[in-house]
Motif scaffolding. Structure first.
Motif, PDB file in Angstrom:
ATOM      1  N   TYR A 163      25.451 -52.655  11.198  1.00 51.98           N
ATOM      2  CA  TYR A 163      25.144 -53.036   9.805  1.00 51.98           C
ATOM      3  C   TYR A 163      25.240 -51.824   8.890  1.00 51.98           C
ATOM      4  O   TYR A 163      25.606 -51.914   7.728  1.00 51.98           O
ATOM      5  CB  TYR A 163      23.748 -53.660   9.717  1.00 51.98           C
ATOM      6  CG  TYR A 163      23.628 -54.937  10.505  1.00 51.98           C
ATOM      7  CD1 TYR A 163      24.068 -56.141   9.972  1.00 51.98           C
ATOM      8  CD2 TYR A 163      23.108 -54.921  11.796  1.00 51.98           C
ATOM      9  CE1 TYR A 163      23.971 -57.316  10.704  1.00 51.98           C
ATOM     10  CE2 TYR A 163      23.006 -56.098  12.534  1.00 51.98           C
ATOM     11  CZ  TYR A 163      23.439 -57.286  11.984  1.00 51.98           C
ATOM     12  OH  TYR A 163      23.350 -58.438  12.701  1.00 51.98           O
ATOM     13  N   LEU A 164      24.893 -50.658   9.442  1.00 53.62           N
ATOM     14  CA  LEU A 164      24.965 -49.438   8.622  1.00 53.62           C
ATOM     15  C   LEU A 164      26.413 -49.004   8.396  1.00 53.62           C
ATOM     16  O   LEU A 164      26.764 -48.508   7.326  1.00 53.62           O
ATOM     17  CB  LEU A 164      24.170 -48.302   9.272  1.00 53.62           C
ATOM     18  CG  LEU A 164      22.665 -48.506   9.366  1.00 53.62           C
ATOM     19  CD1 LEU A 164      22.001 -47.266   9.950  1.00 53.62           C
ATOM     20  CD2 LEU A 164      22.065 -48.805   7.999  1.00 53.62           C
ATOM     21  N   LEU A 189      27.441 -51.109   5.703  1.00 55.41           N
ATOM     22  CA  LEU A 189      26.816 -50.695   4.439  1.00 55.41           C
ATOM     23  C   LEU A 189      27.532 -49.477   3.860  1.00 55.41           C
ATOM     24  O   LEU A 189      27.796 -49.401   2.657  1.00 55.41           O
ATOM     25  CB  LEU A 189      25.327 -50.376   4.664  1.00 55.41           C
ATOM     26  CG  LEU A 189      24.568 -49.902   3.424  1.00 55.41           C
ATOM     27  CD1 LEU A 189      24.591 -50.958   2.314  1.00 55.41           C
ATOM     28  CD2 LEU A 189      23.125 -49.534   3.763  1.00 55.41           C
ATOM     29  N   THR A 224      15.485 -45.811   4.202  1.00 55.63           N
ATOM     30  CA  THR A 224      15.874 -47.138   4.705  1.00 55.63           C
ATOM     31  C   THR A 224      16.810 -47.085   5.921  1.00 55.63           C
ATOM     32  O   THR A 224      16.554 -47.765   6.913  1.00 55.63           O
ATOM     33  CB  THR A 224      16.516 -47.953   3.563  1.00 55.63           C
ATOM     34  OG1 THR A 224      15.656 -47.867   2.429  1.00 55.63           O
ATOM     35  CG2 THR A 224      16.719 -49.396   3.949  1.00 55.63           C
ATOM     36  N   PRO A 225      17.904 -46.293   5.882  1.00 51.36           N
ATOM     37  CA  PRO A 225      18.838 -46.371   7.017  1.00 51.36           C
ATOM     38  C   PRO A 225      18.183 -45.984   8.343  1.00 51.36           C
ATOM     39  O   PRO A 225      18.425 -46.616   9.365  1.00 51.36           O
ATOM     40  CB  PRO A 225      19.938 -45.362   6.652  1.00 51.36           C
ATOM     41  CG  PRO A 225      19.796 -45.121   5.193  1.00 51.36           C
ATOM     42  CD  PRO A 225      18.361 -45.356   4.849  1.00 51.36           C
ATOM     43  N   ILE A 274      23.214 -54.486   1.022  1.00 49.80           N
ATOM     44  CA  ILE A 274      22.567 -54.611   2.342  1.00 49.80           C
ATOM     45  C   ILE A 274      22.626 -56.082   2.780  1.00 49.80           C
ATOM     46  O   ILE A 274      22.948 -56.396   3.926  1.00 49.80           O
ATOM     47  CB  ILE A 274      21.116 -54.092   2.281  1.00 49.80           C
ATOM     48  CG1 ILE A 274      21.113 -52.569   2.090  1.00 49.80           C
ATOM     49  CG2 ILE A 274      20.331 -54.489   3.538  1.00 49.80           C
ATOM     50  CD1 ILE A 274      19.730 -51.940   1.900  1.00 49.80           C
ATOM     51  N   THR A 329      25.917 -57.113   4.162  1.00 47.53           N
ATOM     52  CA  THR A 329      26.282 -56.671   5.521  1.00 47.53           C
ATOM     53  C   THR A 329      25.959 -57.754   6.554  1.00 47.53           C
ATOM     54  O   THR A 329      26.376 -57.654   7.700  1.00 47.53           O
ATOM     55  CB  THR A 329      25.492 -55.403   5.951  1.00 47.53           C
ATOM     56  OG1 THR A 329      24.102 -55.728   6.025  1.00 47.53           O
ATOM     57  CG2 THR A 329      25.699 -54.230   5.021  1.00 47.53           C
TER      58      THR A 329
END
Ligand code: NAD
Length: 492
Positions: free
Chosen positions: A71-72, A75, A163-164, A192, A195
């Motif tokens: 997901y990152l 992002l 957050t990450p 976000i 994602t």
């Protein structure tokens, strides 16, 4: 009925209006145009957000870390694709120039990149045979629901300091942006959402100090990351700790820049001016006090005065502008009052930025670069965070005196030295009590894979944001000791 200006919260994967909330207006600080209305979320909605996060946590912590970081990666890609739009939004609500907004967003994205290394970062360690047939292992587990409360001056970067990492290490997070700049984080959270991150992993609740109190008092929140002014950082730290939460609270600053006579004064001046006046001085790493040593006093003062007068102030979206407004009319009044205080304490106004207007933007909160020379070192202003484009200058006989002055100060966010001498640089680095040190630099901002340090009244806690400290902060260490006697394995 909700109007199009009224911002929603993001809870459990849905954008939700906040019925019955009070709203505050959000203004463009350069034009005074109203941009939005931000809801003051009260305790029941904060509870709803925390419950959604707690529900999501059960599956999220079981999602393999290699999947969580996907997901990152997405992002990072989305932030690159929407880079200009987010930078523009930062300038609209926060006032800094478009280049400054791009710079802060870039530093934010770097944290997403570093957190993509979570599979390696959150590994534990083990020892086999600590006694015969007994093995000991340390594993890291996420905490659960965590929260971040952030200030107005870096609306994209500071939420991305936390957050990450929180999410990559398996936590669910509640974000509370500054009520003065809620639009940027809204855009980041929209990305976000895009994602495909499961509902509840990231929540956005808008609000003010009452919303923060509801976060601090919520029994299911395990950890708080806070960035803002020192009095509030101290308050948040005390209340969070009293409730048994883990807390890291970054506060304000009064950062000195020491200039030795052997420094290259023209490049030092350029760098120091960017530090003092960049982002209109609204940076926790702004070099707001110049300590000149020996023969540096006159020539450095002259260089700084010219740079202050030449700096082009205006609306950050316009080409060639080097400095925007300060955040609110109240901030402007406070800064102007502090300039007057400096004069009454005996400083000499080398450059006065008060009363300057920007044609076409007469309602903006503009204050030009200001220099107060011979600021009394023992006075109140020398110890006060101004958070505006105001440089105080103090003269010292030698480096030793400058270091003593720095170490007497209450803050300890950053200290910089300009010199050509390695010996002076080493003495400075070794003896100065501040968390971030710059040598021939004006803004010693740590990269995402280093902790964003800060000492004394600039930081309450022990684990900082970013890098390896983030692993320690957002995970709990569990130690497992196992006995498997040798005779049992003889059966196999
Ligand atoms: P602030 O302290 O007014 O607000 C920060 C956050 O706390 C906001 O989200 C706000 O809603 C909330 N808040 C405000 N008053 C509160 C209260 N009484 N109780 C609970 N919550 C409260 O700070 P700001 O004006 O938004 O930001 C500027 C300050 O932040 C400066 O002092 C600057 O030095 C500091 N800062 C520090 C760092 C750092 O890394 N050390 C970085 C950026 C900014």
């Amino acid at each position: 009925m909700a109007t199009s200006l009224q911002l929603p919260n993001f809870i459990d994967g849905r954008w939700q209006a906040v019925p019955g909330a009070e709203f505050l207006d959000v203004f463009n600080p350069a034009t005074a145009e109203r941009l939005a209305q931000v809801p003051m979320t009260s305790a029941p909605e904060v509870d709803e957000a925390v419950r959604a996060a707690a529900r999501a946590f059960e599956d999220w912590r079981r999602t393999p870390v290699t999947e969580r970081v996907q997901y990152l990666f997405r992002l990072k890609q989305l932030l690159e694709e929407h880079f200009e739009d987010i930078a523009r939004t930062i300038t609209l609500e926060c006032g800094k120039t478009l280049d400054e907004s791009r710079g802060e967003l870039r530093r934010g994205i770097e944290n997403v990149e570093v957190a993509c290394g979570a599979p390696a970062m959150m590994q534990g360690y083990n020892s086999e045979d600590i006694a015969q047939g007994i093995d000991e292992t340390m594993i890291r587990q996420p905490l659960g629901v965590v929260a971040a409360v952030t200030p107005f001056n870096f609306p994209s970067m500071i939420p991305l300091w936390f957050t990450p990492y929180a999410v990559a290490f398996g936590n669910c997070i509640v974000l509370k942006p500054s009520e003065r700049v809620p639009l940027t984080l809204r855009k980041v959270v929209e990305l976000i959402e895009a994602t495909g991150l499961p509902a509840g992993v990231v929540q956005l609740v808008n609000g003010d100090r009452h919303t923060v109190d509801a976060i601090l008092d919520h029994p299911s929140i395990r950890a708080i990351s806070f960035v803002g002014s020192s009095p509030v950082a101290r308050y948040v730290y005390s209340r969070a700790c009293a409730a048994g939460k883990r807390a890291q609270c970054q506060g304000g600053a009064r950062n000195p820049i020491v200039v030795l006579p052997d420094a290259d004064l023209s490049s030092a001046g350029q760098i120091a001016a960017d530090s003092a006046f960049g982002c209109a001085g609204q940076r926790c790493l702004a070099g707001s006090l110049a300590l000149t040593v020996g023969g540096a006093r006159e020539p450095f003062g002259e260089v700084m005065a010219n740079l202050a007068r030449d700096r082009r102030m205006g609306y950050g979206l316009e080409e060639g502008v080097q400095m925007g407004p300060v955040i609110t009319p109240r901030s402007k009044e406070r800064i102007e009052a502090l300039i007057a205080q400096g004069v009454s304490e005996g400083a000499r106004l080398l450059v006065d930025g008060r009363g300057r207007k920007v044609p076409g933007h007469e309602h903006g909160n503009f204050i030009g670069p200001t220099i107060l020379q011979d600021l009394p070192p023992a006075g109140e202003l020398a110890a006060t965070e101004v958070f505006g484009p105001v440089l105080g200058m103090i003269h010292c006989d030698d480096l030793q005196q400058a270091i003593e002055l720095i170490n007497q100060g209450a803050y300890g966010n950053m200290a910089c030295l300009f010199t050509a001498s390695g010996a002076a640089a080493r003495k400075f680095r070794y003896e100065v009590r501040a968390g971030n040190i710059g040598i021939n630099l004006g803004v010693a901002a740590p990269m995402a894979f280093f902790p964003f340090s800060g000492w004394k009244d600039s930081f309450f806690g022990d684990l900082h944001g970013q890098g390896w400290d983030a692993v320690e902060f957002y995970t709990e260490k569990k130690v497992v000791v196992e006995r498997w006697p040798r005779e049992w394995s003889r059966k196999f």
